[in-house]
Design an enzyme around this catalytic site. Structure first.
Site, PDB file in Angstrom:
ATOM      1  N   LYS A 130       3.613  13.464  14.941  1.00  0.00           N
ATOM      2  CA  LYS A 130       3.028  12.297  15.604  1.00  0.00           C
ATOM      3  C   LYS A 130       3.474  11.048  14.866  1.00  0.00           C
ATOM      4  CE  LYS A 130      -0.714   9.706  15.489  1.00  0.00           C
ATOM      5  NZ  LYS A 130      -0.166   8.470  16.116  1.00  0.00           N
TER       6      LYS A 130
ATOM      7  N   GLU B 158      -1.120  11.354   1.604  1.00  0.00           N
ATOM      8  CA  GLU B 158      -0.532  10.294   0.771  1.00  0.00           C
ATOM      9  C   GLU B 158      -1.055   8.980   1.317  1.00  0.00           C
ATOM     10  OE1 GLU B 158       1.699   7.267  -0.204  1.00  0.00           O
ATOM     11  OE2 GLU B 158       3.342   8.358   0.771  1.00  0.00           O
TER      12      GLU B 158
ATOM     13  N   CYS C 143       3.630   1.661   0.277  1.00  0.00           N
ATOM     14  CA  CYS C 143       2.425   2.162  -0.382  1.00  0.00           C
ATOM     15  C   CYS C 143       2.483   2.047  -1.899  1.00  0.00           C
ATOM     16  CB  CYS C 143       2.175   3.613   0.030  1.00  0.00           C
ATOM     17  SG  CYS C 143       3.580   4.707  -0.249  1.00  0.00           S
TER      18      CYS C 143
ATOM     19  N   GLU D 254      -6.105  -3.166  -0.872  1.00  0.00           N
ATOM     20  CA  GLU D 254      -4.692  -3.083  -0.507  1.00  0.00           C
ATOM     21  C   GLU D 254      -4.401  -4.047   0.649  1.00  0.00           C
ATOM     22  OE1 GLU D 254      -1.368   0.371   0.106  1.00  0.00           O
ATOM     23  OE2 GLU D 254      -3.254   0.627   1.200  1.00  0.00           O
TER      24      GLU D 254
END
Length: 490
Positions: free
Chosen positions: A175, A250, A284, A385
């Protein structure tokens, strides 16, 4: 002409029964480049059922390692033969620069070759538990692997999951992120031309709330690998409890980049720039928190901002662009809101902070590289973040304070130390609670090394032999070398 995309399920390109189509935009100019289907829950369940059936047939799962390796090499060859198109699609759909897209596509092809090579060197373990008992440890494919990838590295993240999952002998359902499916579609077109058996690989575009949730909840999916936000990762963990499926996550990061006074100054500045502004900060592992020792703090900011002012922001297909577009309007607005919060919190805005709407970029999603200084650990721009071209610079006094500030975060994905004292650098990096770390460099890594984080940055590891383990079951087989009655019960 706008391209109409299709789902790839059970070896065929098919339309979705859902009439809703997602507009796929070029973030550099908002042009609609494609319309993507939104797979339904029923279509997702059908794909899972087909993937399970093919797995159980053994047409792929029971292939020899060499047979699977040959198919992975075919995919790598196809990618290299179509590299220019893959790069162009990544630039157009994601907004990153051509240089970045070229690096991603090359690394993706290398990942298929790496796992093909790993398969050709498979090995197990044996133990002589006693004089008449031999124990073998073997690895087996898990079954159906659900692979959910983010929008910041659409091609590379897909391959980081597809290559080891296929290498292990699993059936897969990929996906892609809703807004960046273009290179995944092209990759599946290429895979369709190899000897990969039909029905082993499925591509389902659609929403996380339907496609992602169905994959995560399904009792017929044996492992889910997800890269994305920590919030969504938690949801996947909860959904996966139905059959206690294996999960690999992750997730987010707020990574520290520690720069000591004795570091090579120009090298530290250079890598600190690359650490955050590569990929427009939508990475990331970005070094989004720069911790600078007090003796060089002001000098560092001065030099850093001087170079930041010269960063060429522009469309990814412009050879002169050093930093591309933000992936979507929604994400751009989120970044701009964090910049507003940073100003409100009292951080010093050393440079940037604005959307770029001149020089032909008025229709695109471009933000100036932004530098905040004099920040404190309680500020939201330091704790949360941002996932954009926004860096915060914080002062520290000594080694102990540097470690304390570095670890003062819920995340633990990455981190770096810059120092000419190798002993000190190793002392500090070992105390940084993060899974991916560097000394006197940033971002550079390779497919052989495991990728993943501590704390809220995730569970499990991608890449290397660790990445293959994520898609395998470990089985022990005990063989009697001298079969005879035990006579436990007489």
């Amino acid at each position: 002409m706008t391209r109409i995309l299709k789902l790839y399920s059970n070896g065929e390109w098919v339309d979705s029964s859902n009439p809703i189509k997602q507009d796929i935009l070029n973030p550099a100019n908002q042009e609609i480049i494609a319309k993507a289907p939104e797979a339904t829950k029923e279509e997702t369940e059908e794909a899972i059922k087909a993937a399970k059936s093919v797995f159980e047939s053994g047409i792929w799962s029971e292939c020899t390692p060499l047979e699977r390796a040959n198919v992975l090499l075919q995919i790598a060859d196809m990618m290299e033969d179509n590299m220019n198109e893959l790069v162009a699609l990544e630039v157009e759909n994601n907004g990153k620069t051509k240089r970045e897209a070229e690096s991603d596509a090359s690394d993706a092809a290398d990942a298929f070759r790496y796992y093909a090579g790993l398969l050709s060197n498979t090995s197990g373990q044996t133990y002589e538990a006693s004089y008449d008992l031999q124990t073998m440890i073997i690895k087996e494919p898990m079954g159906v692997a659900g692979l959910i990838v983010p929008w910041n590295f659409p091609l590379l993240m897909s391959v980081w999951k597809i290559a080891p999952a296929l290498a292990a002998g699993n059936s897969i359902i990929l996906k892609p992120a809703e807004i960046t499916p273009m290179t995944a579609v092209k990759l599946f077109e290429l895979m369709d031309q190899t000897d990969l058996p039909k029905g082993v690989a499925h591509l389902l575009m659609g929403s996380g709330s339907i496609v992602g949730q169905t994959i995560s909840e399904s009792n017929d999916v044996d492992v889910v690998s997800f890269t994305g936000s920590t919030e969504v990762g938690r949801n996947i963990m909860q959904a996966a409890t139905g059959n206690l499926k294996k999960i690999s996550l992750e997730l987010g990061g707020k990574s520290p980049n520690i720069i000591f006074e004795d570091a090579d100054f120009d090298t530290a500045v250079d890598h600190a720039l690359f650490g955050i502004f590569m990929g427009s900060g939508q990475v990331c592992t970005s070094g989004s928190r720069i911790l600078v020792q007090e003796g060089i703090y002001e000098e560092f900011i001065k030099k850093y901002v001087e170079i930041v002012k010269g960063i060429n922001v522009g469309p990814g297909n412009d050879e002169n662009s050093e930093m591309g577009a933000i992936v979507s309007e929604k994400h751009m607005e989120s970044i701009l809101e964090y910049i507003r919060i940073g100003k409100e919190e009292g951080a010093r805005l050393a440079f940037g902070g604005n959307r770029i709407v001149q020089d032909g970029m008025e229709k695109g999603f471009f933000i100036e590289p932004t530098v905040f200084a004099d920040v404190t650990s309680d500020m939201r721009i330091v704790k949360e973040e941002i996932f954009g071209p926004v860096v915060v610079i914080q002062k520290f006094k000594d080694e102990a304070e540097a470690i304390k500030l570095a670890n003062d975060t819920e995340f633990g994905l990455a981190g770096a130390v810059f120092s000419s004292d190798q002993n000190k650098a190793m002392r500090v990096i070992k105390k940084v609670r993060a899974g991916i770390t560097w000394v006197n460099t940033y971002h550079l890594t390779n497919v052989q090394a495991p990728w993943g984080g501590y704390k809220h940055s995730g569970i499990g590891r991608s890449l290397g032999t660790y990445g293959l383990d994520e898609y395998q079951e470990t089985k022990q087989i005990n063989i009697s070398m001298d079969p005879k009655p035990i006579q436990w019960f007489k």
